[in-house]
Design an enzyme around this catalytic site. Structure first.
Site, PDB file in Angstrom:
ATOM      1  N   TYR A   1       0.837  -1.551   0.531  1.00  0.00           N
ATOM      2  CA  TYR A   1      -0.026  -0.123  -0.037  1.00  0.00           C
ATOM      3  C   TYR A   1       0.847   1.198   0.227  1.00  0.00           C
ATOM      4  O   TYR A   1       0.673   2.131  -0.808  1.00  0.00           O
ATOM      5  CB  TYR A   1      -0.886   0.035   1.181  1.00  0.00           C
ATOM      6  CG  TYR A   1      -2.032   1.528   1.287  1.00  0.00           C
ATOM      7  CD1 TYR A   1      -2.741   0.728   0.121  1.00  0.00           C
ATOM      8  CD2 TYR A   1      -1.946   1.867   2.103  1.00  0.00           C
ATOM      9  CE1 TYR A   1      -4.423   2.326   0.176  1.00  0.00           C
ATOM     10  CE2 TYR A   1      -2.706   3.153   1.821  1.00  0.00           C
ATOM     11  CZ  TYR A   1      -3.306   3.360   1.275  1.00  0.00           C
ATOM     12  OH  TYR A   1      -4.800   4.328   1.204  1.00  0.00           O
TER      13      TYR A   1
ATOM     14  N   LYS B   1       0.974   3.843  -3.883  1.00  0.00           N
ATOM     15  CA  LYS B   1       0.226   5.448  -2.431  1.00  0.00           C
ATOM     16  C   LYS B   1       2.007   6.435  -3.337  1.00  0.00           C
ATOM     17  O   LYS B   1       2.011   7.614  -2.902  1.00  0.00           O
ATOM     18  CB  LYS B   1      -0.002   5.663  -1.423  1.00  0.00           C
ATOM     19  CG  LYS B   1      -0.983   5.246  -0.864  1.00  0.00           C
ATOM     20  CD  LYS B   1      -2.268   5.589  -2.345  1.00  0.00           C
ATOM     21  CE  LYS B   1      -3.701   4.150  -2.103  1.00  0.00           C
ATOM     22  NZ  LYS B   1      -4.388   5.537  -2.923  1.00  0.00           N
TER      23      LYS B   1
HETATM   24  N1  LIG Z   1     -10.130   5.811   3.906  1.00  0.00           N
HETATM   25  C1  LIG Z   1      -9.099   6.263   4.194  1.00  0.00           C
HETATM   26  O1  LIG Z   1      -8.452   5.994   5.648  1.00  0.00           O
HETATM   27  C2  LIG Z   1      -7.758   6.750   3.402  1.00  0.00           C
HETATM   28  C3  LIG Z   1      -6.732   6.826   4.123  1.00  0.00           C
HETATM   29  C4  LIG Z   1      -5.752   7.649   2.484  1.00  0.00           C
HETATM   30  C5  LIG Z   1      -6.092   7.444   1.136  1.00  0.00           C
HETATM   31  N2  LIG Z   1      -6.603   7.131   1.133  1.00  0.00           N
HETATM   32  C6  LIG Z   1      -7.538   5.971  -0.296  1.00  0.00           C
HETATM   33  O2  LIG Z   1      -8.769   6.993  -1.154  1.00  0.00           O
HETATM   34  C7  LIG Z   1      -9.416   6.181  -1.733  1.00  0.00           C
HETATM   35  C8  LIG Z   1     -10.867   5.825  -1.683  1.00  0.00           C
HETATM   36  O3  LIG Z   1     -10.759   5.080  -0.750  1.00  0.00           O
HETATM   37  P1  LIG Z   1     -11.660   4.544   0.975  1.00  0.00           P
HETATM   38  O4  LIG Z   1     -12.204   4.883   2.084  1.00  0.00           O
HETATM   39  O5  LIG Z   1     -13.061   5.635  -0.157  1.00  0.00           O
HETATM   40  O6  LIG Z   1     -12.093   3.754   0.059  1.00  0.00           O
HETATM   41  P2  LIG Z   1     -13.540   2.775  -0.290  1.00  0.00           P
HETATM   42  O7  LIG Z   1     -13.221   0.923  -0.237  1.00  0.00           O
HETATM   43  O8  LIG Z   1     -14.489   3.403   1.117  1.00  0.00           O
HETATM   44  O9  LIG Z   1     -14.130   2.681  -1.516  1.00  0.00           O
HETATM   45  C9  LIG Z   1     -13.353   2.489  -3.069  1.00  0.00           C
HETATM   46  C10 LIG Z   1     -13.487   1.982  -3.862  1.00  0.00           C
HETATM   47  O10 LIG Z   1     -13.239   2.044  -4.970  1.00  0.00           O
HETATM   48  C11 LIG Z   1     -13.098   0.678  -5.893  1.00  0.00           C
HETATM   49  N3  LIG Z   1     -12.175   0.054  -6.273  1.00  0.00           N
HETATM   50  C12 LIG Z   1     -11.408  -0.894  -5.705  1.00  0.00           C
HETATM   51  N4  LIG Z   1     -10.992  -1.178  -7.012  1.00  0.00           N
HETATM   52  C13 LIG Z   1     -11.175  -1.068  -8.306  1.00  0.00           C
HETATM   53  C14 LIG Z   1     -11.030  -0.675  -9.342  1.00  0.00           C
HETATM   54  N5  LIG Z   1      -9.651  -2.329  -9.831  1.00  0.00           N
HETATM   55  N6  LIG Z   1     -11.786  -0.346 -10.572  1.00  0.00           N
HETATM   56  C15 LIG Z   1     -12.792   0.537  -9.835  1.00  0.00           C
HETATM   57  N7  LIG Z   1     -12.986   0.840  -8.320  1.00  0.00           N
HETATM   58  C16 LIG Z   1     -12.026  -0.407  -7.185  1.00  0.00           C
HETATM   59  C17 LIG Z   1     -13.937  -0.103  -4.667  1.00  0.00           C
HETATM   60  O11 LIG Z   1     -15.081  -1.212  -5.184  1.00  0.00           O
HETATM   61  C18 LIG Z   1     -14.746   0.777  -3.935  1.00  0.00           C
HETATM   62  O12 LIG Z   1     -16.296   1.291  -4.117  1.00  0.00           O
HETATM   63  C19 LIG Z   1      -8.399   4.760  -2.274  1.00  0.00           C
HETATM   64  O13 LIG Z   1      -7.074   5.298  -3.099  1.00  0.00           O
HETATM   65  C20 LIG Z   1      -8.164   5.232  -0.678  1.00  0.00           C
HETATM   66  O14 LIG Z   1      -6.151   4.234  -0.618  1.00  0.00           O
HETATM   67  C21 LIG Z   1      -8.044   6.292   1.519  1.00  0.00           C
END
Ligand SMILES: NC(=O)c1ccc[n+]([C@@H]2O[C@H](COP(=O)([O-])OP(=O)(O)OC[C@H]3O[C@@H](n4cnc5c(N)ncnc54)[C@H](O)[C@@H]3O)[C@@H](O)[C@H]2O)c1
Length: 252
Positions: free
Chosen positions: A152, A156
């Site tokens: 991860y 990133k």
């Molecule tokens: N939630 C956190 O704490 C956090 C912190 C930093 C960064 N992020 C990043 O933010 C982004 C969103 O995360 P989130 O927390 O909303 O996650 P989440 O799991 O709630 O939502 C992610 C969405 O991405 C979709 N997805 C996954 N793989 C996919 C693919 N191959 N093609 C199309 N869609 C796909 C999933 O189906 C899901 O609907 C991610 O890139 C995550 O790494 C999240």
């Protein structure tokens, strides 16, 4: 409320969490939306709830042809692509010594290669139009390491380097490329880690000067800003939405 009125915005990972919060943000601000997420995630219902201004494709961002088709469909429907938010992503928490190569590749493929595929497909259309704005969701873990999150963090860090490179290469085309780097955000991804006892809210509170997780709407507001005309001179920037997490070098 009309900061994105009539602008054509593509959001990936749109069915959940930060992607869905971004979708709602842009909808309220008057945008026309094209949503991408995997099959089986309820994307059709999400799009339907937005009325006729939203189209969608159930596809993986790792599928170059499907993403190209989605951008072509969006261009056909709306006439172009003004902004993109790349929110599709996955996290795997596993000791590095036990990370199988398939898991490592899957995380890199979704978070980094998928982001690249969408950037390139959208930017080809933006270049024809004379410009656009791309916002990639990176993470505080692109800047700092964390145990059991090797793939991860690497993915990133890659998104941050990708964002820098594209900002430099595509700036002359009028395409701005930035990232938003959230801390732990209250989404299904993090809720799953909390439920499994992997993510400890007490430790997050100690490390974060503001003492709490981010809300998806707070991340979406940052994305909306970077995607909009008010950010017209911001390019190659990484906006930390982290309550001071990265600023904090004090032992917790
Ligand atoms: N939630 C956190 O704490 C956090 C912190 C930093 C960064 N992020 C990043 O933010 C982004 C969103 O995360 P989130 O927390 O909303 O996650 P989440 O799991 O709630 O939502 C992610 C969405 O991405 C979709 N997805 C996954 N793989 C996919 C693919 N191959 N093609 C199309 N869609 C796909 C999933 O189906 C899901 O609907 C991610 O890139 C995550 O790494 C999240």
């Amino acid at each position: 409320m009309d900061r994105h009125k009539g602008r054509r915005v593509l959001v990936t990972g749109a069915a959940n969490g930060i992607g869905w919060a971004c979708t709602q943000f842009f909808a309220v601000e008057g945008a026309e939306l094209f949503l991408i997420d995997l099959p089986g995630k309820g994307l059709a219902d999400r799009a339907a709830s937005l009325g006729s201004r939203a189209r969608f494709a159930e596809a993986s961002v790792t599928d170059e042809k499907a993403v190209g088709d989605a951008v072509a469909e969006m261009t056909e429907a709306f006439g172009g692509v003004d902004a993109v938010v790349n929110s599709a992503g996955v996290v795997v928490v596993e000791p590095a010594l036990e990370h199988g190569i398939d898991v490592f590749r899957q995380v890199i493929d979704t978070n980094l290669v998928g982001t690249w595929i969408v950037c390139q497909a959208a930017a080809r259309q933006m270049a024809r139009q004379g410009g656009g704005a791309i916002v990639n969701i990176s993470s505080v873990y692109g800047f700092q390491g964390a145990p059991n999150r090797t793939a991860y963090c690497a993915s990133k860090g890659g998104v941050i380097a990708l964002t820098n490179s594209l900002a430099v290469e595509w700036g002359p085309l009028g395409i701005r490329v930035n990232s938003v780097a959230p801390t732990g955000t209250r989404t299904p991804m993090v809720q799953d880690l909390i439920d499994r006892g992997i993510y400890k809210l007490e430790a997050v509170g100690r490390k974060t000067p503001l003492g709490r997780l981010a809300e998806p709407e707070e991340v979406a507001a940052a994305c909306g800003f970077l995607a909009g005309n008010e950010a017209g001179m911001i390019n190659g920037h990484h906006l930390h939405v982290d309550g001071g997490w990265l600023a904090n070098g004090f032992p917790t």
